[in-house]
Design an enzyme around this catalytic site. Structure first.
Site, PDB file in Angstrom:
ATOM      1  N   SER A 175       4.850  -0.353   2.532  1.00  0.00           N
ATOM      2  CA  SER A 175       4.424   0.926   1.967  1.00  0.00           C
ATOM      3  C   SER A 175       4.510   2.099   2.931  1.00  0.00           C
ATOM      4  O   SER A 175       4.619   3.241   2.500  1.00  0.00           O
ATOM      5  CB  SER A 175       3.001   0.804   1.436  1.00  0.00           C
ATOM      6  OG  SER A 175       2.136   0.299   2.438  1.00  0.00           O
ATOM      7  N   HIS A 203       5.468  -1.495  -4.223  1.00  0.00           N
ATOM      8  CA  HIS A 203       6.509  -0.466  -4.062  1.00  0.00           C
ATOM      9  C   HIS A 203       7.904  -0.980  -4.425  1.00  0.00           C
ATOM     10  O   HIS A 203       8.878  -0.245  -4.326  1.00  0.00           O
ATOM     11  CB  HIS A 203       6.531   0.061  -2.624  1.00  0.00           C
ATOM     12  CG  HIS A 203       5.297   0.823  -2.271  1.00  0.00           C
ATOM     13  ND1 HIS A 203       5.144   2.155  -2.548  1.00  0.00           N
ATOM     14  CD2 HIS A 203       4.147   0.410  -1.693  1.00  0.00           C
ATOM     15  CE1 HIS A 203       3.943   2.553  -2.128  1.00  0.00           C
ATOM     16  NE2 HIS A 203       3.319   1.510  -1.607  1.00  0.00           N
ATOM     17  N   LYS A 234       2.506   2.845  -9.402  1.00  0.00           N
ATOM     18  CA  LYS A 234       3.455   3.587  -8.584  1.00  0.00           C
ATOM     19  C   LYS A 234       4.677   3.980  -9.421  1.00  0.00           C
ATOM     20  O   LYS A 234       4.583   4.883 -10.235  1.00  0.00           O
ATOM     21  CB  LYS A 234       3.761   2.796  -7.326  1.00  0.00           C
ATOM     22  CG  LYS A 234       2.538   2.912  -6.405  1.00  0.00           C
ATOM     23  CD  LYS A 234       2.382   1.941  -5.328  1.00  0.00           C
ATOM     24  CE  LYS A 234       1.075   2.272  -4.590  1.00  0.00           C
ATOM     25  NZ  LYS A 234       0.588   1.164  -3.794  1.00  0.00           N
TER      26      LYS A 234
HETATM   27  C1  LIG Z   1      -0.724   0.817  -3.397  1.00  0.00           C
HETATM   28  C2  LIG Z   1      -0.648  -0.600  -2.972  1.00  0.00           C
HETATM   29  C3  LIG Z   1      -1.573  -1.530  -3.439  1.00  0.00           C
HETATM   30  C4  LIG Z   1      -2.748  -1.125  -4.277  1.00  0.00           C
HETATM   31  O1  LIG Z   1      -2.372  -0.815  -5.573  1.00  0.00           O
HETATM   32  P1  LIG Z   1      -3.296   0.135  -6.472  1.00  0.00           P
HETATM   33  O2  LIG Z   1      -2.838  -0.099  -7.854  1.00  0.00           O
HETATM   34  O3  LIG Z   1      -3.057   1.527  -5.984  1.00  0.00           O
HETATM   35  O4  LIG Z   1      -4.700  -0.297  -6.226  1.00  0.00           O
HETATM   36  C5  LIG Z   1      -1.405  -2.850  -3.079  1.00  0.00           C
HETATM   37  N1  LIG Z   1      -0.384  -3.232  -2.270  1.00  0.00           N
HETATM   38  C6  LIG Z   1       0.503  -2.348  -1.777  1.00  0.00           C
HETATM   39  C7  LIG Z   1       1.613  -2.822  -0.902  1.00  0.00           C
HETATM   40  C8  LIG Z   1       0.393  -1.004  -2.102  1.00  0.00           C
HETATM   41  O5  LIG Z   1       1.237  -0.121  -1.594  1.00  0.00           O
END
Ligand SMILES: *Cc1c(COP(=O)(O)O)cnc(C)c1O
Length: 380
Positions: A175, A203, A234
């Site tokens: 990320s 991601h 995302k």
């Molecule tokens: C953003 C993210 C999460 C958390 O997801 P949310 O739906 O925002 O709680 C988990 N793992 C990774 C790698 C992320 O980038």
């Protein structure tokens, strides 16, 4: 109670504050009444403001109301959730899936459900905070391997004498660095050592492998010992998360993942928006192509200007410009010029950087505006 601690953070340039938008998410956002070019969101396909997601959400709210009222194991579950799980399983070529309230909830619920004291978790050094917290909650022995370092991973596996279950955990797309895990090697190591492989595709979903994630990206068939989680929050422009795995694993998670069991089911509007997002990604491959064209334009442009984009291979493009001070200066310079691309600092990352994210919603002109400003800053 924390005035002194907060002052200390401030002195080190590490105090964070929240910036509020007064518009929807998108390539252009409004902050305090002014319009900014936005290079900071994970809304990679520009779906967070898509008319089809919005109308699906509205329709579901009209039919099923706003809140879901309880956990799914009580009366919180609606048929739309079942539908979404079928769609996810089909999209990911997996036997079964389970929806979670968020990616954070998925990781902190699934990892402890898969492991217990006496088991061994091997976790990439740059894995997301929610994975780290999941490992802590599991009380299994957790060993961190060097980022994407397969020799180190193998060495750790060879040395360890754990009798229990072994689990390798990694992000598919990291990320903060925007690089991709070497999944062919990790799968092979996992198979050879009889380890479960747990992939976080937050991601990767909607971005690589035609949106289907890391395994599709590398042409690897889903296997029974691979468990994947991904998020709708995302690239899919909605909210919530999913796990896909064999049917018995999903049934186990339904019975043991505490973040699933003891949390209220997602609201109908959110579930409907996720269903619409998956439909669009499957129907319109050009959306992902546009994302990648934009990614190449921005990353290529930055490299031509002499910026190092670290190991980035995805729409997440970190740019190192120096220490905390210079990184914050650069972010301020961009902000003064109506571009939002925030600095990311410790403890989120070890090395401060600008974390630029590009989406399918950006125009070429908007990307060039950012490149021109970055060039101007670097010549100051
Ligand atoms: C953003 C993210 C999460 C958390 O997801 P949310 O739906 O925002 O709680 C988990 N793992 C990774 C790698 C992320 O980038």
């Amino acid at each position: 109670m924390f005035e002194k601690e907060l002052r200390e953070l401030g002195k080190k340039g590490l105090l964070r504050t929240i910036l509020h938008r007064s518009s929807s998410q998108g390539a252009v956002i409004k902050i305090r009444g002014r319009r900014y070019l936005n290079f900071s969101s994970n809304d990679y396909l520009g779906l967070a403001n898509h008319p089809e997601l919005i109308s699906s959400a509205v329709k579901a709210a009209m039919s099923f109301g706003t809140g879901s009222g309880s956990s799914r194991l009580l009366a919180g579950g609606i048929e739309l959730l079942e539908r979404l799980e079928r769609d996810v399983s089909c999209f990911k070529s997996a036997p079964a899936s389970l929806i979670f309230s968020s990616g954070y909830a998925a990781n902190t619920g699934i990892i402890p459900a898969l492991s217990s004291p006496g088991d061994l978790i091997l976790s990439d050094e740059l894995n997301h905070a929610s994975i780290i917290d999941g490992c802590r909650l599991s009380r299994a022995k957790t060993i961190i391997y060097k980022h994407r370092d397969m020799a180190h991973l193998e060495e750790l596996l060879k040395k360890d004498k754990t009798k229990g279950r072994k689990i390798i955990v990694t992000d598919s797309v990291f990320s903060m660095d925007g690089d991709i895990a070497p999944l062919p090697d990790i799968c092979e190591i996992s198979r050879k050592n009889g380890a479960v492989l747990y992939l976080d595709e937050a991601h990767a979903t909607g971005v690589i492998g035609g949106g289907r994630g890391g395994l599709a990206h590398f042409n690897i068939r889903p296997m029974s010992w691979i468990i994947r989680m991904g998020t709708f929050s995302k690239a899919l422009g909605s909210f919530g998360a999913f796990a896909t795995a064999e049917t018995d694993v999903i049934e186990w998670l339904t019975n043991r993942a505490r973040s699933f069991m003891y949390s209220t089911a997602l609201p109908p509007s959110v579930v409907a928006a996720s269903i619409a997002a998956l439909r669009i990604v499957r129907r319109d491959p050009l959306l992902i192509s546009k994302l990648w064209t934009n990614r190449e334009r921005l990353a290529g442009g930055l490299n031509l200007l002499g910026f190092t984009t670290m190991a980035s291979e995805t729409p997440i493009i970190p740019v190192r410009v120096g220490g905390i001070k210079r990184t914050l200066d650069m972010a301020s310079f961009l902000f003064e010029n109506m571009v939002y691309a925030p600095a990311i600092r410790p403890p989120t990352v070890k090395e401060p950087r600008l974390r630029i994210t590009v989406t399918a919603a950006h125009t070429e002109k908007q990307i060039d505006t950012l490149l021109n400003l970055m060039e101007r800053f670097s010549m100051r």
